[in-house]
Design a protein around this motif. Structure first.
Motif, short mmCIF file in Angstrom:
data_model
loop_
_atom_site.label_atom_id
_atom_site.label_comp_id
_atom_site.label_asym_id
_atom_site.label_seq_id
_atom_site.Cartn_x
_atom_site.Cartn_y
_atom_site.Cartn_z
N ASP A 128 -0.69 -9.76 -3.67
CA ASP A 128 0.10 -8.64 -4.43
C ASP A 128 -0.50 -7.53 -4.90
OD1 ASP A 128 1.61 -7.29 -6.41
OD2 ASP A 128 3.21 -8.92 -6.41
N VAL A 129 -0.27 -6.38 -4.00
CA VAL A 129 -1.08 -5.06 -4.29
C VAL A 129 -1.34 -4.47 -5.71
CG1 VAL A 129 -1.35 -2.69 -3.79
CG2 VAL A 129 -0.92 -4.27 -2.09
N ALA A 130 0.20 -4.47 -6.24
CA ALA A 130 0.11 -4.07 -7.45
C ALA A 130 -0.34 -4.86 -8.57
CB ALA A 130 1.50 -3.75 -8.00
N GLN A 131 -0.34 -6.17 -8.62
CA GLN A 131 -1.11 -6.97 -9.42
C GLN A 131 -2.32 -7.12 -9.34
OE1 GLN A 131 0.76 -11.07 -8.85
NE2 GLN A 131 2.48 -10.70 -10.31
N THR A 132 -2.84 -6.95 -8.22
CA THR A 132 -4.26 -7.20 -7.68
C THR A 132 -4.93 -5.94 -8.38
OG1 THR A 132 -3.97 -8.78 -6.15
CG2 THR A 132 -6.19 -7.35 -6.39
N ASP B 229 4.23 4.07 -8.12
CA ASP B 229 5.63 4.75 -7.99
C ASP B 229 6.25 3.66 -7.12
OD1 ASP B 229 7.73 6.12 -7.57
OD2 ASP B 229 6.72 7.58 -6.02
N GLY B 230 6.94 2.60 -7.92
CA GLY B 230 7.58 1.54 -7.26
C GLY B 230 6.79 0.53 -6.63
N ASP B 231 6.82 0.50 -5.34
CA ASP B 231 5.94 -0.60 -4.57
C ASP B 231 4.55 0.18 -4.20
OD1 ASP B 231 7.10 0.89 -2.63
OD2 ASP B 231 7.33 -0.76 -1.33
N VAL C 120 -12.16 10.61 -2.88
CA VAL C 120 -10.99 9.98 -1.91
C VAL C 120 -9.77 9.74 -2.72
CG1 VAL C 120 -11.64 7.46 -2.34
CG2 VAL C 120 -10.37 8.14 -0.54
N THR C 121 -8.61 10.13 -2.30
CA THR C 121 -7.38 9.66 -2.73
C THR C 121 -6.69 8.74 -1.75
OG1 THR C 121 -6.90 11.87 -3.70
CG2 THR C 121 -4.93 10.23 -3.47
N TYR C 122 -6.50 7.60 -2.46
CA TYR C 122 -5.64 6.57 -1.47
C TYR C 122 -4.31 6.18 -1.84
CZ TYR C 122 -8.16 3.21 -4.47
OH TYR C 122 -8.69 2.26 -5.52
N ARG C 123 -3.47 5.86 -1.17
CA ARG C 123 -2.19 5.48 -1.33
C ARG C 123 -1.64 4.23 -0.62
NH1 ARG C 123 2.97 5.53 1.54
NH2 ARG C 123 4.54 6.11 0.36
N ILE C 124 -1.56 2.83 -1.62
CA ILE C 124 -1.43 1.52 -0.94
C ILE C 124 -0.07 1.13 -1.07
CG2 ILE C 124 -2.36 -0.73 -0.72
CD1 ILE C 124 -4.67 0.62 -1.74
N ARG C 125 0.68 0.63 -0.08
CA ARG C 125 1.93 0.12 -0.04
C ARG C 125 1.81 -1.46 0.45
NH1 ARG C 125 7.39 2.29 0.18
NH2 ARG C 125 6.69 3.90 0.51
N GLN C 126 2.50 -2.12 -0.37
CA GLN C 126 2.70 -3.62 0.29
C GLN C 126 3.03 -3.58 1.76
OE1 GLN C 126 1.70 -6.35 -2.31
NE2 GLN C 126 1.60 -7.53 -0.34
N ASP C 127 2.89 -4.35 2.55
CA ASP C 127 3.16 -4.35 3.77
C ASP C 127 3.20 -6.07 4.32
OD1 ASP C 127 4.09 -3.91 6.52
OD2 ASP C 127 2.12 -3.15 7.21
N GLY C 128 4.08 -6.84 3.69
CA GLY C 128 4.31 -8.13 4.15
C GLY C 128 3.57 -8.86 2.97
N ALA D 96 -7.89 15.88 -6.88
CA ALA D 96 -7.71 14.58 -6.09
C ALA D 96 -7.44 15.22 -4.67
CB ALA D 96 -6.41 13.72 -6.51
N PRO D 97 -7.99 14.80 -3.69
CA PRO D 97 -7.71 15.17 -2.33
C PRO D 97 -6.34 14.85 -2.04
CG PRO D 97 -10.05 14.11 -2.56
CD PRO D 97 -9.30 13.97 -3.60
N GLY D 98 -6.02 15.43 -0.69
CA GLY D 98 -4.61 15.20 -0.39
C GLY D 98 -3.45 15.31 -1.17
N PRO D 99 -2.33 14.78 -0.83
CA PRO D 99 -1.04 15.01 -1.48
C PRO D 99 -0.84 14.01 -2.85
CG PRO D 99 -0.37 13.67 0.53
CD PRO D 99 -1.99 13.91 0.42
N ALA D 100 -1.97 13.90 -3.69
CA ALA D 100 -1.76 13.26 -4.62
C ALA D 100 -0.72 13.67 -5.73
CB ALA D 100 -3.23 13.23 -5.43
N PRO D 101 -0.22 12.74 -6.32
CA PRO D 101 0.88 13.21 -7.51
C PRO D 101 0.12 13.93 -8.47
CG PRO D 101 1.16 10.92 -7.05
CD PRO D 101 -0.30 11.25 -6.42
N ARG D 102 1.15 15.05 -8.96
CA ARG D 102 0.51 16.10 -9.98
C ARG D 102 -0.27 15.60 -11.12
NH1 ARG D 102 4.30 20.59 -12.35
NH2 ARG D 102 4.14 21.40 -10.04
#
Length: 311
Positions: free
Chosen positions: A22-26, A42-44, A57-65, A156-162
């Motif tokens: 579980d990405v968010a829990q972990t 932001d949600g999942d 680095v800025t990273y965006r992780i979404r659960q995928d299965g 933060a690099p990239g399109p990170a949240p404000r």
């Protein structure tokens, strides 16, 4: 794991782990308070920033299965970060030998099959906020972290949240003036510990090549870094599923009221959890994720928040 990268596109990685995750829990233990400038949910989707050896680095992780995740990463450190993504999501955290007998623990383990122990591999990045959290209320420590990162970190690099920022480098922490620590409500003792640790620079990062036990021992040899702080670092940077934060103001009570229905001190907590080695930190994560703090009766006033700026 598959990846692709283009000149104007983020580093795109998909990882599938050998067990549920579980990405968010972990990743939750990496967040330092609800307004952490290095962590947003932001949600999942989880957004985070980090400072790799190769850069921010800025990273965006979404659960995928149930066992997978999709990650987009921006910045000079993106490719290096992607190599550690499986470990970050718990690829090295095999809990197959964990079979607790206590009904509450067994049920929590059954309900949360995707809870994994993260391993960031970023020692100094875990050490600074742990030092800030020494002997003070969490609310105050989180505010200090937010102010210092916002003031001295990089965009933060990239399109990170404000409002997101990359944690300062060790060299930057070493140069933070004493009055800036004071303005951030950090007492001289904790400030000196951060600056001394920052002077070690990349030496601290090499601790990831040691066993977690040896690495913690070496951390405890640093002035101002004790058992609690070393355990907090080991949980995050080394992925140590057994690192127990002895000396935490609330933890023994959480364990006692959850597993025994009554209070415990640190010595009692250590004795009670000894048969659960090498999974004592996993026990703590399961208890806290299933309402452990809510099991402790509210008695008397809450811990006072000390303001060192008026001292």
């Amino acid at each position: 794991m598959t990846a692709s990268v283009g000149e104007a596109t983020p580093f795109d990685t998909r990882v599938v782990l050998p067990w549920p995750a579980d990405v968010a829990q972990t990743l939750r233990p990496l967040q330092r308070g609800p307004y952490d400038p290095c962590h947003r949910r932001d949600g999942d989707v989880v957004w985070r920033t980090s400072r790799m050896g190769s850069g921010p680095v800025t990273y965006r992780i979404r659960q995928d299965g149930p066992s997978g995740a999709r990650c987009l990463a921006w910045g000079p450190g993106a490719e290096e970060f992607a190599t550690g993504l499986p470990a970050l999501l718990g690829a090295g955290d095999d809990d197959s030998g964990f079979a607790p007998e206590h009904p509450l623990l067994a049920e929590a383990h059954r309900r949360l099959p995707g809870l994994r122990i993260t391993r960031t591999g970023r020692v100094f990045e875990a050490l600074v906020p742990a030092i800030l959290e020494q002997r003070v209320h969490g609310v105050a420590a989180f505010a200090s972290w937010r102010r210092l990162v916002t003031r001295f970190g990089d965009p933060a690099p990239g399109p990170a949240p404000r409002g997101m920022a990359v944690p300062p480098s060790a060299d930057t922490w070493r140069r933070v003036p004493s009055w800036e620590f004071h303005r951030a409500n950090v007492d001289p003792g904790r400030a000196r510990t951060i600056v001394r640790c920052a002077q070690l620079g990349d030496t601290l990062e090499r601790l990831t090549a040691e066993s977690p036990q040896r690495a913690q021992h070496r951390l405890r040899s640093l002035p101002g870094v004790g058992v609690w702080t070393a355990a907090e670092v080991a949980q995050r940077a080394f992925g140590d599923a057994d690192a127990l934060s002895v000396g935490d103001y609330h933890l023994a009570s959480v364990v006692g009221w959850s597993l025994l229905g009554g209070p415990l001190d640190d010595a009692g907590m250590v004795d009670l959890l000894e048969p659960l080695r090498p999974h004592r930190y996993r026990v703590i994560r399961l208890l806290t994720e299933t309402g452990g703090y809510g099991r402790v009766p509210r008695r008397g006033p809450r811990t006072a928040i000390t303001d060192h700026r008026h001292r």
